[in-house]
Write a protein that holds these residues in place. Structure first.
Motif, PDB file in Angstrom:
ATOM      1  N   VAL A 151       3.866  10.908  -6.151  1.00 36.38           N
ATOM      2  CA  VAL A 151       4.737  11.401  -7.226  1.00 36.38           C
ATOM      3  C   VAL A 151       3.892  11.925  -8.388  1.00 36.38           C
ATOM      4  O   VAL A 151       4.169  12.980  -8.961  1.00 36.38           O
ATOM      5  N   ALA A 152       2.825  11.185  -8.728  1.00 42.11           N
ATOM      6  CA  ALA A 152       1.952  11.599  -9.832  1.00 42.11           C
ATOM      7  C   ALA A 152       1.240  12.915  -9.517  1.00 42.11           C
ATOM      8  O   ALA A 152       1.089  13.782 -10.388  1.00 42.11           O
ATOM      9  N   LEU A 153       0.801  13.059  -8.278  1.00 43.72           N
ATOM     10  CA  LEU A 153       0.119  14.296  -7.886  1.00 43.72           C
ATOM     11  C   LEU A 153       1.043  15.494  -8.005  1.00 43.72           C
ATOM     12  O   LEU A 153       0.665  16.556  -8.509  1.00 43.72           O
ATOM     13  N   LEU A 154       2.282  15.337  -7.524  1.00 43.91           N
ATOM     14  CA  LEU A 154       3.233  16.443  -7.580  1.00 43.91           C
ATOM     15  C   LEU A 154       3.648  16.746  -9.010  1.00 43.91           C
ATOM     16  O   LEU A 154       3.841  17.908  -9.376  1.00 43.91           O
TER      17      LEU A 154
ATOM     18  N   ALA B 173       1.725  16.306 -11.588  1.00 48.12           N
ATOM     19  CA  ALA B 173       0.570  16.997 -12.173  1.00 48.12           C
ATOM     20  C   ALA B 173       0.521  18.448 -11.719  1.00 48.12           C
ATOM     21  O   ALA B 173       0.063  19.325 -12.448  1.00 48.12           O
ATOM     22  N   ALA B 174       0.977  18.697 -10.503  1.00 49.08           N
ATOM     23  CA  ALA B 174       0.986  20.064  -9.985  1.00 49.08           C
ATOM     24  C   ALA B 174       2.138  20.873 -10.555  1.00 49.08           C
ATOM     25  O   ALA B 174       2.241  22.074 -10.314  1.00 49.08           O
ATOM     26  N   GLY B 175       3.048  20.198 -11.268  1.00 48.25           N
ATOM     27  CA  GLY B 175       4.124  20.934 -11.915  1.00 48.25           C
ATOM     28  C   GLY B 175       5.323  21.167 -11.038  1.00 48.25           C
ATOM     29  O   GLY B 175       6.209  21.947 -11.385  1.00 48.25           O
ATOM     30  N   ASP B 176       5.393  20.470  -9.889  1.00 46.46           N
ATOM     31  CA  ASP B 176       6.529  20.681  -8.994  1.00 46.46           C
ATOM     32  C   ASP B 176       6.741  19.412  -8.197  1.00 46.46           C
ATOM     33  O   ASP B 176       6.079  19.176  -7.205  1.00 46.46           O
ATOM     34  N   GLU B 177       7.661  18.567  -8.656  1.00 49.41           N
ATOM     35  CA  GLU B 177       7.846  17.290  -8.000  1.00 49.41           C
ATOM     36  C   GLU B 177       8.552  17.417  -6.662  1.00 49.41           C
ATOM     37  O   GLU B 177       8.503  16.515  -5.842  1.00 49.41           O
ATOM     38  N   GLY B 178       9.209  18.537  -6.436  1.00 55.00           N
ATOM     39  CA  GLY B 178       9.991  18.657  -5.203  1.00 55.00           C
ATOM     40  C   GLY B 178       9.190  19.130  -4.023  1.00 55.00           C
ATOM     41  O   GLY B 178       9.417  18.708  -2.907  1.00 55.00           O
ATOM     42  N   ARG B 179       8.233  19.994  -4.251  1.00 48.99           N
ATOM     43  CA  ARG B 179       7.529  20.567  -3.110  1.00 48.99           C
ATOM     44  C   ARG B 179       6.667  19.517  -2.427  1.00 48.99           C
ATOM     45  O   ARG B 179       6.022  18.704  -3.054  1.00 48.99           O
ATOM     46  N   GLY B 180       6.653  19.539  -1.131  1.00 50.39           N
ATOM     47  CA  GLY B 180       5.864  18.589  -0.372  1.00 50.39           C
ATOM     48  C   GLY B 180       6.655  17.361  -0.005  1.00 50.39           C
ATOM     49  O   GLY B 180       6.198  16.508   0.720  1.00 50.39           O
ATOM     50  N   GLY B 181       7.892  17.225  -0.505  1.00 52.16           N
ATOM     51  CA  GLY B 181       8.713  16.087  -0.148  1.00 52.16           C
ATOM     52  C   GLY B 181       9.430  16.284   1.156  1.00 52.16           C
ATOM     53  O   GLY B 181       9.101  17.139   1.953  1.00 52.16           O
ATOM     54  N   ASN B 182      10.438  15.517   1.362  1.00 52.87           N
ATOM     55  CA  ASN B 182      11.175  15.554   2.613  1.00 52.87           C
ATOM     56  C   ASN B 182      12.659  15.647   2.299  1.00 52.87           C
ATOM     57  O   ASN B 182      13.366  14.652   2.284  1.00 52.87           O
ATOM     58  N   PRO B 183      13.185  16.858   1.968  1.00 59.59           N
ATOM     59  CA  PRO B 183      14.560  17.006   1.520  1.00 59.59           C
ATOM     60  C   PRO B 183      15.582  16.694   2.588  1.00 59.59           C
ATOM     61  O   PRO B 183      16.762  16.582   2.294  1.00 59.59           O
ATOM     62  N   ASP B 184      15.172  16.572   3.827  1.00 57.44           N
ATOM     63  CA  ASP B 184      16.137  16.346   4.897  1.00 57.44           C
ATOM     64  C   ASP B 184      16.502  14.874   5.048  1.00 57.44           C
ATOM     65  O   ASP B 184      17.251  14.502   5.936  1.00 57.44           O
ATOM     66  N   GLY B 185      15.969  13.990   4.220  1.00 58.71           N
ATOM     67  CA  GLY B 185      16.315  12.581   4.345  1.00 58.71           C
ATOM     68  C   GLY B 185      15.095  11.720   4.162  1.00 58.71           C
ATOM     69  O   GLY B 185      14.007  12.196   3.864  1.00 58.71           O
ATOM     70  N   PRO B 186      15.253  10.414   4.310  1.00 59.95           N
ATOM     71  CA  PRO B 186      14.119   9.516   4.115  1.00 59.95           C
ATOM     72  C   PRO B 186      13.001   9.841   5.094  1.00 59.95           C
ATOM     73  O   PRO B 186      13.246  10.089   6.272  1.00 59.95           O
TER      74      PRO B 186
ATOM     75  N   VAL C  65       0.839  -1.201   0.000  1.00 56.06           N
ATOM     76  CA  VAL C  65       0.000   0.000   0.000  1.00 56.06           C
ATOM     77  C   VAL C  65       0.870   1.246   0.000  1.00 56.06           C
ATOM     78  O   VAL C  65       0.610   2.215  -0.723  1.00 56.06           O
ATOM     79  N   ARG C  66       1.953   1.214   0.790  1.00 51.98           N
ATOM     80  CA  ARG C  66       2.853   2.372   0.818  1.00 51.98           C
ATOM     81  C   ARG C  66       3.457   2.627  -0.559  1.00 51.98           C
ATOM     82  O   ARG C  66       3.637   3.781  -0.972  1.00 51.98           O
ATOM     83  N   GLY C  67       3.755   1.550  -1.268  1.00 50.13           N
ATOM     84  CA  GLY C  67       4.283   1.716  -2.620  1.00 50.13           C
ATOM     85  C   GLY C  67       3.265   2.375  -3.536  1.00 50.13           C
ATOM     86  O   GLY C  67       3.615   3.258  -4.335  1.00 50.13           O
ATOM     87  N   GLN C  68       2.004   1.953  -3.428  1.00 50.62           N
ATOM     88  CA  GLN C  68       0.958   2.580  -4.246  1.00 50.62           C
ATOM     89  C   GLN C  68       0.805   4.066  -3.906  1.00 50.62           C
ATOM     90  O   GLN C  68       0.628   4.905  -4.790  1.00 50.62           O
ATOM     91  N   LEU C  69       0.871   4.368  -2.604  1.00 49.52           N
ATOM     92  CA  LEU C  69       0.716   5.769  -2.183  1.00 49.52           C
ATOM     93  C   LEU C  69       1.881   6.614  -2.682  1.00 49.52           C
ATOM     94  O   LEU C  69       1.705   7.781  -3.055  1.00 49.52           O
ATOM     95  N   THR C  70       3.094   6.022  -2.683  1.00 53.58           N
ATOM     96  CA  THR C  70       4.258   6.750  -3.206  1.00 53.58           C
ATOM     97  C   THR C  70       4.053   7.090  -4.677  1.00 53.58           C
ATOM     98  O   THR C  70       4.312   8.220  -5.118  1.00 53.58           O
ATOM     99  N   GLU C  71       3.575   6.103  -5.451  1.00 53.41           N
ATOM    100  CA  GLU C  71       3.312   6.354  -6.868  1.00 53.41           C
ATOM    101  C   GLU C  71       2.272   7.459  -7.049  1.00 53.41           C
ATOM    102  O   GLU C  71       2.417   8.339  -7.905  1.00 53.41           O
TER     103      GLU C  71
END
Length: 697
Positions: free
Chosen positions: A98-101, A103-116, A89-95
């Motif tokens: 990524v698709a949502l970001l 589509a929003a035109g910014d794959e980086g925002r909303g992630g966690n740049p400080d590490g896993p 399920v976590r794998g599906q949510l990750t996909e």
């Protein structure tokens, strides 16, 4: 009555030659405007509902200068129906994340740049999984051009997510974009719903008041057309003037136009019915009725308009828009009541009053022995007792004001809890409480230094730089306190202290905006409330050309306001279970209660002055109460019911405003205007009019 000189304009407006033109001309013009001119268009800005110059407003303005301003953030929350989210399920949510970001035109925002992210060790993912494994979220920017567009985009996002949700996983959307969408949906179709409910209540009360199957149609049609005309004119005036307004503006405007316009109609028609009992010609009777009510209606409308225009001094752009729009509306309502309605009514014969058709020789209202004359006689026997009793009762109700708490949390803004609020609460169960609404620091200073300063603040669970472009950085700081709590607001103040040394650095977010809204609401009250009182006092002094009566009347209006606020607060606490009062409600309630309450003062006291010239103050006041008690009561009940219509919208601020005005107007019409004011006048006698002498020479 024959000695009363009728002004030429009153004769012309209601005369047989011009009445049809005066009635049909403005109505046809208004209908043409309604048919062919749309309401004004507004370009909503994030700062429209925020106080100008506040730190949180400056943060929004600076953030808007980012080269790729992505609008507000929506937080997508997935929660396991039972147990934890497994690896598949976590794998599906990750996909999906990524698709949502993407589509929003910014794959980086909303992630966690400080590490896993927690719960996803060894995997770079924009989706953050809770330590307890039961929930996960991703922050997605939502770009929208307007509040309506934001609603559409959030609903599209929700529909897409529900279609793609894994089995036994619930998905919800919250965050600033989700909350704003749910607030906006409150007003989806609201104008039509409000208009229909208001018109139905006005129609019902007019039928009860006139007990005629026909008469009520004339004022309802005139006021109804005036209402739609006012909405179009007011919004176009706002557009041309460049003044902001929001979804609630037209709804409140509609309620005010219906309420005030019908009040003026009740006063005019009551006087017209009486004049028909002494005059053969209906044109002559209407001319007399119009000339005798013109000053009272014009004075009350002018006072209301000036009071509404004081809102132009507010720090909040949409409050300024509300004041200007409602002022335009009242001008139109009064114009239709004083010009169109008299001409329209006189086109019909006396039969329009059927089955209670007035005939020459019937007893006029002022000479009747109805319920209000009996009330007046009871007050006259012991006026001091009634003064003491009503003042004590109002003071007892006003005690409730000492415990009023202002400032609604986001979760408390709705009568029914929408998805965004429920999701925010669930998010706080598995993640730091402030995840759904982080403190946002926007800066032109060195972002790493600002970040370091923010991270030193107690109560900040985590902080990171989410955007850094063109010399502007956006830092999200997640408090460990729930949004809207005292602890969360303390974190905001501490963050502001921590970054105070950095140039062009501002702190925003929901809690920061709540703090600034409360501060500026208090400043607005300190500035605008005394000004409204001075305007009302000045209008009464000019109208009555005395000092004692205006001061007493303003004091009674203040007493009504305090009593209605106290009584309403007890209702909010014990009946409706509201934890607090919205910060903007006290100012708007004061404006509407004081400005509209003075209407009934003017209706009663101008008639008392007219009667006192021939009969003296004592008898004049009793005759005025006999003549106006019924119409003031009908007008008050109608106005109270119309404002209560605001409760059809599931937004707490409008329900609170409607409830306070409902309580206040009923107190004003049933107690203050019909008992306290006559008792004061009877106690003081001629001194009531000082320094003017009103009684017979």
């Amino acid at each position: 009555m024959s000695h009363h000189r009728i002004p030429a304009p009153a004769r012309a407006l209601t005369g047989p030659r011009l009445a049809w033109l005066v009635a049909l001309g403005p109505l046809l013009m208004a209908l043409a405007v309604i048919a062919f001119l749309p309401e004004g268009e507004r370009e909503a800005s994030p700062v429209d509902t925020r106080p100008a110059g506040a730190d949180s407003t400056l943060a929004v303005e600076l953030a808007e200068q980012l080269p790729e301003d992505e609008g507000q953030v929506a937080i997508v929350l997935w929660t396991a129906g039972s147990g934890e989210l497994d690896e598949s399920v976590r794998g599906q949510l990750t996909e999906q994340g990524v698709a949502l970001l993407a589509a929003a035109g910014d794959e980086g925002r909303g992630g966690n740049p400080d590490g896993p992210p927690r719960g996803a060790e060894g995997q770079q993912s924009p989706v953050v999984v809770a330590e307890d494994g039961t929930a996960a979220f991703v922050a997605v920017p939502v770009t929208s051009t307007s509040a309506t567009d934001n609603i559409d985009r959030v609903e599209e996002l929700r529909d897409r997510l529900r279609e793609d949700a894994p089995d036994d996983v619930e998905v919800q959307v919250t965050g600033p974009a989700g909350i704003q969408a749910d607030i906006g949906q409150v007003f989806d179709g609201a104008d039509i719903r409000l208009l229909a409910t208001t018109a139905a209540i006005v129609a019902l009360l007019l039928i009860i008041t006139y007990r005629s199957p026909v008469l009520w149609l004339v004022p309802l049609a005139v006021v109804g057309i005036a209402d739609r005309f006012a909405a179009i004119v007011a919004t176009n005036v706002l557009e041309v003037a460049g003044v902001a307004w929001d979804e609630s503006t037209v709804g409140i405007l509609s309620v005010l136009v219906f309420g005030a316009g019908t009040d003026y109609a009740l006063l005019l028609i009551s006087r017209y019915r009486d004049e028909l009992k002494t005059t053969d010609s209906r044109h002559e009777a209407m001319a007399r009725a119009l000339s005798r009510t013109f000053e009272a209606v014009l004075s009350s409308a002018t006072t209301v308009v000036l009071g509404l225009l004081t809102l132009l001094l507010s720090a909040i752009p949409t409050t300024r828009g509300l004041g200007l729009a409602c002022a335009v509306g009242v001008v139109i309502a009064a114009t239709f009541a004083l010009v169109v309605l008299p001409a329209a009514l006189v086109l019909f014969g006396r039969w329009v009053f059927w089955p209670r058709v007035p005939h020459v020789g019937d007893a006029v209202l002022v000479d009747s022995r109805g319920v209000w004359r009996r009330v007046g006689d009871a007050v006259a026997r012991r006026p001091r007792t009634f003064v003491a009793g009503t003042v004590a009762g109002l003071a007892l109700l006003a005690v409730g004001t000492t415990s009023i708490i202002t400032g609604l949390d986001p979760a408390d803004q709705f009568l029914q809890r929408p998805e965004a609020i429920a999701a925010a609460e669930r998010l706080g169960e598995s993640f730091p409480a402030g995840t759904s609404d982080p403190v946002q620091v926007v800066t032109r200073a060195e972002p790493e230094q600002v970040l370091a300063a923010v991270e030193t603040v107690d109560g900040v669970d985590s902080a990171r730089i989410t955007t850094n472009a063109d010399g502007i950085a956006l830092i999200d700081a997640v408090p460990d306190a729930a949004p809207g709590s005292d602890a969360a607001e303390a974190v905001v103040l501490d963050v502001r202290d921590a970054v105070a040394g950095f140039d062009d650095t501002h702190v925003g977010g929901g809690d920061a905006e709540s703090i600034d809204a409360a501060d500026h609401a208090a400043q607005d009250r300190l500035l605008i409330l005394p000004l409204i009182l001075l305007l009302v006092l000045g209008a009464l002094v000019l109208l009555l050309r005395s000092l004692v009566a205006p001061l007493l009347l303003v004091a009674t209006v203040l007493a009504t306001y305090a009593a209605s606020m106290g009584a309403s607060w007890w209702l909010f606490q014990w009946v409706f279970d509201f934890p607090a009062m919205d910060t903007g409600v006290p100012l708007l309630a004061f404006l509407f209660l004081v400005a509209l309450g003075v209407d009934y003062n003017i209706f009663l006291v101008t008639r008392a002055r007219e009667e006192a010239r021939e009969h003296g103050t004592r008898t004049g006041m009793l005759r005025a109460l006999t003549a106006t008690g019924g119409v003031i009561t009908s007008a008050g009940i109608l106005l109270a019911a119309v404002f209560a219509v605001l409760g059809v919208l599931p937004l707490v601020v409008l329900a609170q405003l409607g409830a306070i005005i409902f309580v206040g107007v009923l107190l004003d019409t049933l107690v203050v205007r019909t008992v306290l004011v006559p008792a004061l006048a009877l106690t003081l006698g001629e001194t009531f009019w000082w320094p003017r002498k009103v009684g017979p020479a």
